[in-house]
Design a protein around this motif. Structure first.
Motif, mmCIF file in Angstrom:
data_model
loop_
_atom_site.group_PDB
_atom_site.id
_atom_site.type_symbol
_atom_site.label_atom_id
_atom_site.label_comp_id
_atom_site.label_asym_id
_atom_site.label_seq_id
_atom_site.Cartn_x
_atom_site.Cartn_y
_atom_site.Cartn_z
ATOM 1 N N TYR A 16 0.889 -1.667 -0.187
ATOM 2 C CA TYR A 16 -0.100 -0.171 -0.262
ATOM 3 C C TYR A 16 0.680 1.305 0.105
ATOM 4 O O TYR A 16 1.893 1.483 0.246
ATOM 5 N N PRO A 21 -7.027 4.532 3.195
ATOM 6 C CA PRO A 21 -7.566 4.981 1.524
ATOM 7 C C PRO A 21 -8.298 6.339 1.525
ATOM 8 O O PRO A 21 -7.692 6.596 0.828
ATOM 9 N N THR A 66 -0.438 -0.061 -5.462
ATOM 10 C CA THR A 66 -1.319 -0.800 -4.459
ATOM 11 C C THR A 66 -1.688 -1.362 -4.566
ATOM 12 O O THR A 66 -2.519 -1.775 -5.309
ATOM 13 N N ASP A 67 -1.806 -2.023 -3.973
ATOM 14 C CA ASP A 67 -3.300 -3.538 -3.400
ATOM 15 C C ASP A 67 -2.218 -5.087 -4.283
ATOM 16 O O ASP A 67 -3.247 -5.613 -4.779
#
Length: 82
Positions: A16, A21, A66-67
Protein backbone atom coordinates in the motif's frame (compact mmCIF):
# COMPACT_ATOMS: atom_id res chain seq x y z
CA UNK A 1 26.28 9.87 -12.87
CA UNK A 2 23.48 9.24 -10.41
CA UNK A 3 23.40 6.22 -8.14
CA UNK A 4 20.17 4.24 -7.97
CA UNK A 5 19.14 2.01 -5.08
CA UNK A 6 16.23 -0.37 -4.67
CA UNK A 7 13.85 -0.08 -1.74
CA UNK A 8 12.67 -3.61 -0.98
CA UNK A 9 9.81 -5.16 0.94
CA UNK A 10 10.89 -6.74 4.24
CA UNK A 11 8.09 -9.34 4.14
CA UNK A 12 5.66 -10.89 1.64
CA UNK A 13 2.19 -9.39 1.56
CA UNK A 14 0.02 -6.68 0.02
CA UNK A 15 1.68 -3.33 -0.77
CA UNK A 16 0.00 0.00 0.00
CA UNK A 17 1.23 3.52 -0.81
CA UNK A 18 -0.92 5.28 1.82
CA UNK A 19 -1.61 4.71 5.53
CA UNK A 20 -5.37 4.34 4.89
CA UNK A 21 -7.75 4.81 1.95
CA UNK A 22 -8.75 8.27 3.22
CA UNK A 23 -5.20 9.59 3.65
CA UNK A 24 -2.68 10.99 1.19
CA UNK A 25 0.07 8.92 -0.39
CA UNK A 26 3.28 8.67 1.63
CA UNK A 27 5.15 9.99 -1.41
CA UNK A 28 4.99 10.24 -5.17
CA UNK A 29 7.46 9.59 -7.94
CA UNK A 30 9.78 12.60 -8.10
CA UNK A 31 9.47 13.38 -4.37
CA UNK A 32 12.56 13.88 -2.23
CA UNK A 33 12.76 11.58 0.78
CA UNK A 34 15.12 11.36 3.75
CA UNK A 35 16.55 8.20 5.26
CA UNK A 36 13.89 6.77 7.57
CA UNK A 37 10.91 8.24 5.69
CA UNK A 38 8.08 5.76 5.12
CA UNK A 39 7.28 5.21 1.44
CA UNK A 40 4.69 2.44 1.82
CA UNK A 41 3.26 -0.40 3.87
CA UNK A 42 3.05 -4.16 3.48
CA UNK A 43 0.13 -5.96 5.09
CA UNK A 44 0.48 -9.54 6.30
CA UNK A 45 -2.53 -11.04 8.08
CA UNK A 46 -3.77 -7.63 9.34
CA UNK A 47 -0.28 -6.63 10.52
CA UNK A 48 1.29 -3.66 8.76
CA UNK A 49 5.03 -3.24 8.18
CA UNK A 50 6.45 0.11 7.11
CA UNK A 51 8.79 0.25 4.15
CA UNK A 52 11.31 3.03 4.74
CA UNK A 53 13.92 4.73 2.61
CA UNK A 54 17.39 3.79 3.82
CA UNK A 55 19.06 6.80 2.18
CA UNK A 56 18.31 10.39 1.20
CA UNK A 57 17.21 10.69 -2.41
CA UNK A 58 14.46 11.11 -4.97
CA UNK A 59 11.85 8.42 -5.62
CA UNK A 60 12.41 7.63 -9.28
CA UNK A 61 9.68 5.03 -9.74
CA UNK A 62 7.44 2.56 -7.95
CA UNK A 63 7.75 -0.99 -9.29
CA UNK A 64 4.44 -2.18 -7.80
CA UNK A 65 0.95 -0.74 -7.54
CA UNK A 66 -1.22 -0.33 -4.47
CA UNK A 67 -3.02 -3.58 -3.54
CA UNK A 68 -0.43 -5.64 -5.43
CA UNK A 69 1.15 -8.72 -3.85
CA UNK A 70 4.89 -8.49 -3.16
CA UNK A 71 7.50 -11.00 -2.06
CA UNK A 72 10.07 -10.52 0.69
CA UNK A 73 13.09 -8.80 -0.84
CA UNK A 74 11.17 -7.60 -3.90
CA UNK A 75 12.04 -4.06 -5.00
CA UNK A 76 8.97 -1.86 -4.58
CA UNK A 77 10.64 1.42 -5.57
CA UNK A 78 13.84 2.83 -7.05
CA UNK A 79 15.58 5.71 -5.27
CA UNK A 80 18.09 8.02 -6.94
CA UNK A 81 20.59 8.94 -4.23
CA UNK A 82 21.46 12.55 -3.50
Amino acid sequence: MSIKKEISSPVPGVFYRRPSPEEDLYCNEGDTVKAGDTIGLVEVMKNFYEIKAEDDGVVETFNVKTDELVDAGQAVAILTLK
